[in-house]
Scaffold this active site. Structure first.
Site, PDB file in Angstrom:
ATOM      1  CE  LYS A  41     -74.136  11.830  73.019  1.00  0.00           C
ATOM      2  NZ  LYS A  41     -72.921  11.011  73.023  1.00  0.00           N
ATOM      3  NE  ARG A 139     -66.674  10.634  76.244  1.00  0.00           N
ATOM      4  CZ  ARG A 139     -67.677  10.771  75.367  1.00  0.00           C
ATOM      5  NH1 ARG A 139     -67.892  11.953  74.794  1.00  0.00           N
ATOM      6  NH2 ARG A 139     -68.428   9.748  75.037  1.00  0.00           N
ATOM      7  CE1 TYR A 264     -76.222  45.414  65.502  1.00  0.00           C
ATOM      8  CE2 TYR A 264     -76.674  43.063  65.297  1.00  0.00           C
ATOM      9  CZ  TYR A 264     -77.000  44.310  65.821  1.00  0.00           C
ATOM     10  OH  TYR A 264     -78.070  44.439  66.645  1.00  0.00           O
ATOM     11  CG  MET A 313     -80.056  37.358  69.936  1.00  0.00           C
ATOM     12  SD  MET A 313     -80.365  38.255  71.463  1.00  0.00           S
ATOM     13  CE  MET A 313     -78.737  38.862  71.873  1.00  0.00           C
TER      14      MET A 313
HETATM   15  C1  LIG Z   1     -72.856  10.204  71.889  1.00  0.00           C
HETATM   16  C2  LIG Z   1     -72.412   8.797  71.969  1.00  0.00           C
HETATM   17  C3  LIG Z   1     -72.783   7.874  70.985  1.00  0.00           C
HETATM   18  C4  LIG Z   1     -73.517   8.267  69.716  1.00  0.00           C
HETATM   19  O1  LIG Z   1     -72.612   8.789  68.794  1.00  0.00           O
HETATM   20  P1  LIG Z   1     -73.048   9.231  67.315  1.00  0.00           P
HETATM   21  O2  LIG Z   1     -71.771   9.573  66.677  1.00  0.00           O
HETATM   22  O3  LIG Z   1     -73.963  10.392  67.462  1.00  0.00           O
HETATM   23  O4  LIG Z   1     -73.707   8.059  66.701  1.00  0.00           O
HETATM   24  C5  LIG Z   1     -72.427   6.552  71.174  1.00  0.00           C
HETATM   25  N1  LIG Z   1     -71.731   6.169  72.259  1.00  0.00           N
HETATM   26  C6  LIG Z   1     -71.347   7.028  73.219  1.00  0.00           C
HETATM   27  C7  LIG Z   1     -70.582   6.539  74.378  1.00  0.00           C
HETATM   28  C8  LIG Z   1     -71.653   8.369  73.100  1.00  0.00           C
HETATM   29  O5  LIG Z   1     -71.256   9.236  74.035  1.00  0.00           O
END
Ligand SMILES: *Cc1c(COP(=O)(O)O)cnc(C)c1O
Length: 369
Positions: A41, A139, A264, A313
């Site tokens: 992802k 979630r 800055y 930046m």
């Molecule tokens: C992002 C995610 C993972 C991977 O998690 P890591 O901590 O990066 O290994 C696994 N399962 C779900 C459902 C996730 O959203």
């Protein structure tokens, strides 16, 4: 216009070591004792979605895990045919495509399941899905206590094949007691639904879970971060190889007199004549501004050099007084094997996941075999 001007090299780039990625994959396979859903992802955690998918497609991966349909499309458009699993809920309008392209969805509600069932019936298909169970993440997924009561209704959906069951660990790198209880609960639910034989795929463990806990009846793990070279549990860091090196170059080198402000807000003022290198990376590249004044270092000619004053930046300033032969054009490792992403994250008050995914499109990704 003269089109023969020399190419302008990027000020900041990320070298991505595909051999190291594959080594980490084998570490995950061995430690997990399970098949792998490789989580790609958010552009493979900033490492380049298409390139990561192509590099790993032939490596005996059960699934690629993505956040949304757009990422699933990009993997297919890159010519990669590995099964794709959507890690979160889907919009109703996306489901027809999911059915048509046979991506694997996880189910969080009966309504969603029924909609998929209708679409699969219309397409003359049986869609593979997984049951997502909320054992503590809060979630997504079916609330844990509702699952046994809903199983009958789910099983009656003839155009769904519920071939998997999964849950997610919120605290595997923070709270071992909670995590062990959570893993036990997952197994209780699994048992109440008929045990391991009922589901082809049983999955719960992310990177921290896979490294630190027993897989029990799970036969699929979902590592993300560890594949990219960072262990969420520091005690396992030594097993992993660095994948991304974020680099830039010294663009300018000057000696500033004592009492001269740098960057800055003039939060840093030299106390003695200081050799200051200006380096071509900043928060516009994803190098966090929150590192300002936090004791961040970069790596030049085999040495750590402190970042001075605020991150801007496009540029940072670095004290290279200790490196007499430093020169304009010198490569600077901003993050990598010598300056781990976990260190950068800690100093910036965040986590390595956010550092990786925060690297912006301006940074050229170079994939090296
Ligand atoms: C992002 C995610 C993972 C991977 O998690 P890591 O901590 O990066 O290994 C696994 N399962 C779900 C459902 C996730 O959203």
């Amino acid at each position: 216009m003269n089109d023969s001007f020399p190419v302008s090299p990027p000020r900041a780039w990320a070298e991505i070591d595909l051999a190291a990625l594959k080594k980490n994959l084998e570490v995950a396979r061995l430690a997990g004792g399970a098949e792998l859903m490789v989580v790609v992802k958010a552009g493979a955690y900033g490492h380049g979605l298409e390139e990561m998918a192509k590099a790993l497609a032939g490596q005996n991966i059960a699934f690629f895990g993505v956040a949304n349909v757009g990422e699933a499309r990009r993997i297919r458009n890159a010519g990669v045919e590995t099964p794709i699993y959507l890690l979160g809920p889907t919009w109703a309008a996306e489901r027809e495509e999911i059915v048509a392209r046979e991506w694997t969805a996880c189910l969080s509600s009966l309504e969603e399941a029924r909609h998929f069932n209708r679409l699969a019936a219309a397409a003359g298909k049986r869609l593979k899905t997984h049951l997502a169970v909320d054992t503590g993440m809060g979630r997504g997924g079916f609330p844990m206590d509702q699952v046994p009561g809903l199983m009958g209704a789910l099983d009656s959906l003839a155009h769904l094949e519920i071939e998997g069951i999964g849950s997610h660990l919120p605290s595997a790198d923070e709270d071992p007691d909670f995590t062990r209880t959570q893993i036990a609960k997952f197994h209780e639910i699994l048992e109440s639904l008929g045990g391991a034989p009922r589901f082809k795929w049983r999955h719960l463990l992310n990177s921290a879970g896979l490294l630190g806990y027993d897989r029990g009846a799970c036969n699929l793990a979902r590592p993300g971060l560890m594949l990219y070279g960072i262990s969420p549990l520091p005690e396992f860091q030594g097993r992993l190889s660095n994948v991304m090196t974020l680099k830039s170059r010294i663009t300018l080198l000057r000696t500033l007199p004592a009492g001269h402000g740098v960057s800055y807000g003039r939060q840093f003022v030299t106390t003695k004549p200081t050799r200051v290198a200006t380096v071509g990376i900043g928060y516009g590249d994803g190098y966090p501004r929150h590192l300002s004044g936090q004791g961040a270092d970069v790596w030049i000619r085999g040495r750590r050099c402190p970042v001075l004053g605020r991150v801007t930046m496009d540029q940072i300033m670095v004290d290279v007084s200790a490196i007499p032969d430093a020169a304009e054009g010198d490569e600077v490792e901003v993050m990598g094997a010598n300056i781990p992403a976990s260190e950068v994250a800690q100093k910036a008050g965040t986590i390595a996941w956010e550092i990786f995914t925060g690297i912006t499109p301006r940074v050229t990704r170079c994939h090296l075999e």
